[in-house]
Design a protein around this motif. Structure first.
Motif, PDB file in Angstrom:
ATOM      1  N   LYS A 299      -1.352   9.871  12.549  1.00 23.94           N
ATOM      2  CA  LYS A 299      -1.844   8.736  11.778  1.00 23.94           C
ATOM      3  C   LYS A 299      -1.383   7.455  12.443  1.00 23.94           C
ATOM      4  O   LYS A 299      -0.281   7.388  12.999  1.00 23.94           O
ATOM      5  N   GLU A 300      -2.237   6.455  12.382  1.00 22.07           N
ATOM      6  CA  GLU A 300      -1.867   5.122  12.873  1.00 22.07           C
ATOM      7  C   GLU A 300      -2.000   4.156  11.707  1.00 22.07           C
ATOM      8  O   GLU A 300      -3.031   4.111  11.034  1.00 22.07           O
ATOM      9  N   ILE A 301      -0.923   3.430  11.417  1.00 21.92           N
ATOM     10  CA  ILE A 301      -0.902   2.504  10.282  1.00 21.92           C
ATOM     11  C   ILE A 301      -0.501   1.131  10.793  1.00 21.92           C
ATOM     12  O   ILE A 301       0.649   0.928  11.201  1.00 21.92           O
ATOM     13  N   ASN A 302      -1.442   0.223  10.813  1.00 24.64           N
ATOM     14  CA  ASN A 302      -1.159  -1.143  11.287  1.00 24.64           C
ATOM     15  C   ASN A 302      -0.480  -1.152  12.659  1.00 24.64           C
ATOM     16  O   ASN A 302       0.458  -1.915  12.895  1.00 24.64           O
ATOM     17  N   GLY A 303      -0.940  -0.273  13.545  1.00 26.43           N
ATOM     18  CA  GLY A 303      -0.395  -0.235  14.898  1.00 26.43           C
ATOM     19  C   GLY A 303       0.748   0.739  15.098  1.00 26.43           C
ATOM     20  O   GLY A 303       1.072   1.087  16.239  1.00 26.43           O
ATOM     21  N   LEU A 304       1.388   1.174  14.007  1.00 27.83           N
ATOM     22  CA  LEU A 304       2.477   2.150  14.134  1.00 27.83           C
ATOM     23  C   LEU A 304       1.883   3.549  14.190  1.00 27.83           C
ATOM     24  O   LEU A 304       1.228   3.991  13.250  1.00 27.83           O
ATOM     25  N   GLU A 305       2.129   4.235  15.298  1.00 27.81           N
ATOM     26  CA  GLU A 305       1.618   5.603  15.467  1.00 27.81           C
ATOM     27  C   GLU A 305       2.670   6.606  15.009  1.00 27.81           C
ATOM     28  O   GLU A 305       3.851   6.487  15.342  1.00 27.81           O
ATOM     29  N   MET A 306       2.215   7.587  14.249  1.00 30.58           N
ATOM     30  CA  MET A 306       3.144   8.614  13.777  1.00 30.58           C
ATOM     31  C   MET A 306       2.460   9.975  13.762  1.00 30.58           C
ATOM     32  O   MET A 306       1.251  10.083  13.614  1.00 30.58           O
TER      33      MET A 306
ATOM     34  N   ASP B  29       0.846  -1.195   0.000  1.00 33.95           N
ATOM     35  CA  ASP B  29       0.000   0.000   0.000  1.00 33.95           C
ATOM     36  C   ASP B  29       0.879   1.241   0.000  1.00 33.95           C
ATOM     37  O   ASP B  29       2.018   1.209   0.475  1.00 33.95           O
ATOM     38  N   ILE B  30       0.348   2.329  -0.534  1.00 32.21           N
ATOM     39  CA  ILE B  30       0.994   3.637  -0.450  1.00 32.21           C
ATOM     40  C   ILE B  30       0.061   4.564   0.323  1.00 32.21           C
ATOM     41  O   ILE B  30      -1.093   4.750  -0.059  1.00 32.21           O
ATOM     42  N   VAL B  31       0.564   5.099   1.421  1.00 30.31           N
ATOM     43  CA  VAL B  31      -0.211   5.988   2.290  1.00 30.31           C
ATOM     44  C   VAL B  31       0.363   7.393   2.161  1.00 30.31           C
ATOM     45  O   VAL B  31       1.587   7.571   2.189  1.00 30.31           O
ATOM     46  N   THR B  32      -0.498   8.393   2.007  1.00 29.59           N
ATOM     47  CA  THR B  32      -0.014   9.772   1.896  1.00 29.59           C
ATOM     48  C   THR B  32      -0.306  10.550   3.178  1.00 29.59           C
ATOM     49  O   THR B  32      -1.278  10.273   3.883  1.00 29.59           O
ATOM     50  N   VAL B  33       0.578  11.502   3.470  1.00 27.19           N
ATOM     51  CA  VAL B  33       0.442  12.322   4.677  1.00 27.19           C
ATOM     52  C   VAL B  33       0.664  13.783   4.338  1.00 27.19           C
ATOM     53  O   VAL B  33       1.305  14.123   3.346  1.00 27.19           O
ATOM     54  N   LYS B  34       0.113  14.647   5.175  1.00 26.84           N
ATOM     55  CA  LYS B  34       0.361  16.082   5.117  1.00 26.84           C
ATOM     56  C   LYS B  34       1.057  16.497   6.411  1.00 26.84           C
ATOM     57  O   LYS B  34       1.023  15.753   7.390  1.00 26.84           O
ATOM     58  N   PRO B  35       1.659  17.669   6.449  1.00 33.76           N
ATOM     59  CA  PRO B  35       2.301  18.127   7.685  1.00 33.76           C
ATOM     60  C   PRO B  35       1.269  18.340   8.799  1.00 33.76           C
ATOM     61  O   PRO B  35       0.126  18.730   8.545  1.00 33.76           O
TER      62      PRO B  35
ATOM     63  N   ARG C 260       6.100   6.652  17.356  1.00 33.62           N
ATOM     64  CA  ARG C 260       6.014   6.084  18.700  1.00 33.62           C
ATOM     65  C   ARG C 260       6.445   4.625  18.610  1.00 33.62           C
ATOM     66  O   ARG C 260       5.703   3.779  18.127  1.00 33.62           O
ATOM     67  N   VAL C 261       7.649   4.364  19.067  1.00 30.70           N
ATOM     68  CA  VAL C 261       8.273   3.055  18.875  1.00 30.70           C
ATOM     69  C   VAL C 261       8.833   2.554  20.204  1.00 30.70           C
ATOM     70  O   VAL C 261       9.596   3.267  20.869  1.00 30.70           O
ATOM     71  N   ASN C 262       8.455   1.347  20.579  1.00 27.54           N
ATOM     72  CA  ASN C 262       9.003   0.714  21.784  1.00 27.54           C
ATOM     73  C   ASN C 262       8.930   1.645  22.998  1.00 27.54           C
ATOM     74  O   ASN C 262       9.868   1.740  23.797  1.00 27.54           O
ATOM     75  N   GLY C 263       7.821   2.365  23.118  1.00 21.27           N
ATOM     76  CA  GLY C 263       7.616   3.250  24.265  1.00 21.27           C
ATOM     77  C   GLY C 263       8.338   4.579  24.179  1.00 21.27           C
ATOM     78  O   GLY C 263       8.311   5.367  25.131  1.00 21.27           O
ATOM     79  N   LYS C 264       9.004   4.870  23.058  1.00 25.86           N
ATOM     80  CA  LYS C 264       9.743   6.131  22.884  1.00 25.86           C
ATOM     81  C   LYS C 264       9.177   6.921  21.707  1.00 25.86           C
ATOM     82  O   LYS C 264       8.645   6.356  20.761  1.00 25.86           O
ATOM     83  N   ARG C 265       9.322   8.217  21.785  1.00 25.57           N
ATOM     84  CA  ARG C 265       8.969   9.093  20.667  1.00 25.57           C
ATOM     85  C   ARG C 265      10.261   9.438  19.923  1.00 25.57           C
ATOM     86  O   ARG C 265      11.161  10.058  20.502  1.00 25.57           O
TER      87      ARG C 265
END
Length: 214
Positions: free
Chosen positions: A93-100, A83-89, A125-130
């Motif tokens: 967004k959460e994608i398959n559990g990955l928060e960004m 898949d290709i996901v697009t973002v704006k500034p 947000r990875v392994n409890g860290k930003r």
């Protein structure tokens, strides 16, 4: 200690996480691991959006994340990824559990990265860290408001902050760790990392991660 983060060259970064393997701006990859669960692109310049290098890390179920205005450019990779996901500034967004979260990445006094291009940095947000991957940016007001545990900041000057401005940003946002990127290759000197480290104040810890210089 952020042992799960690798920096190859420029802004080419790999993060191993609970959600899989994340690459940001793969460039001049010397191997072809095909292990990416996610590939995040900050902007369209060739040393950040390299289709040749993206193809070295992706696999059939990779998710490619790009700024919205790059959707057409990224279309070439559509058959190769899940898949290709697009973002704006400035979005979450959460994608398959990955928060960004996305942070605007632009220059205020240089012409190379205009704000209107809507290019981005990412806070993951990875392994409890930003983890903040700033992308090609100056020390903008948005960058100065970032809250993170680990910051990967460009220090090479020319197209981004130089070591002094990047250190000022690190001292403002005060992550636990600051990792310099985008130096010693196409722009900046290897010694920029030492300059950056000498200007970053405690308690921020500077870690050099760059694996190879072009």
């Amino acid at each position: 200690m952020p042992d799960n983060i690798d920096v190859f060259t420029q802004n080419s970064i790999r993060i191993r996480s609970d959600f899989g393997v994340i690459y940001v701006d793969p460039f001049h990859m010397k191997e072809e691991p095909h292990d990416a669960d996610y590939v995040l692109i900050t902007h369209s310049h060739y040393d950040h959006f390299s289709i040749e290098d993206i193809r070295k890390v992706i696999k059939a179920d990779t998710i490619l994340v790009v700024p919205e205005k790059m959707e057409d450019d990224a279309g070439e990779l559509k058959p190769d990824v899940k898949d290709i996901v697009t973002v704006k500034p400035g979005i979450y967004k959460e994608i398959n559990g990955l928060e960004m979260e996305t942070v605007p990445a632009y220059n205020t006094i240089k012409p190379f990265h205009p704000k209107r291009a809507e290019w981005v940095g990412y806070i993951l947000r990875v392994n409890g860290k930003r983890i903040y991957i700033a992308g090609d940016t100056g020390a903008t007001k948005e960058a100065r408001q970032v809250k993170c545990d680990i910051a990967l900041l460009p220090i090479g000057g020319t197209f981004t902050m130089d070591a002094k401005r990047a250190a000022d940003l690190a001292n403002t946002i005060r992550p636990e760790y600051a990792i310099p990127v985008h130096y010693g290759g196409l722009v900046g000197k290897k010694s920029d990392a030492q300059t950056f480290a000498s200007l970053v104040k405690s308690p921020v810890k500077v870690i050099e991660k760059m694996q190879y210089f072009d």
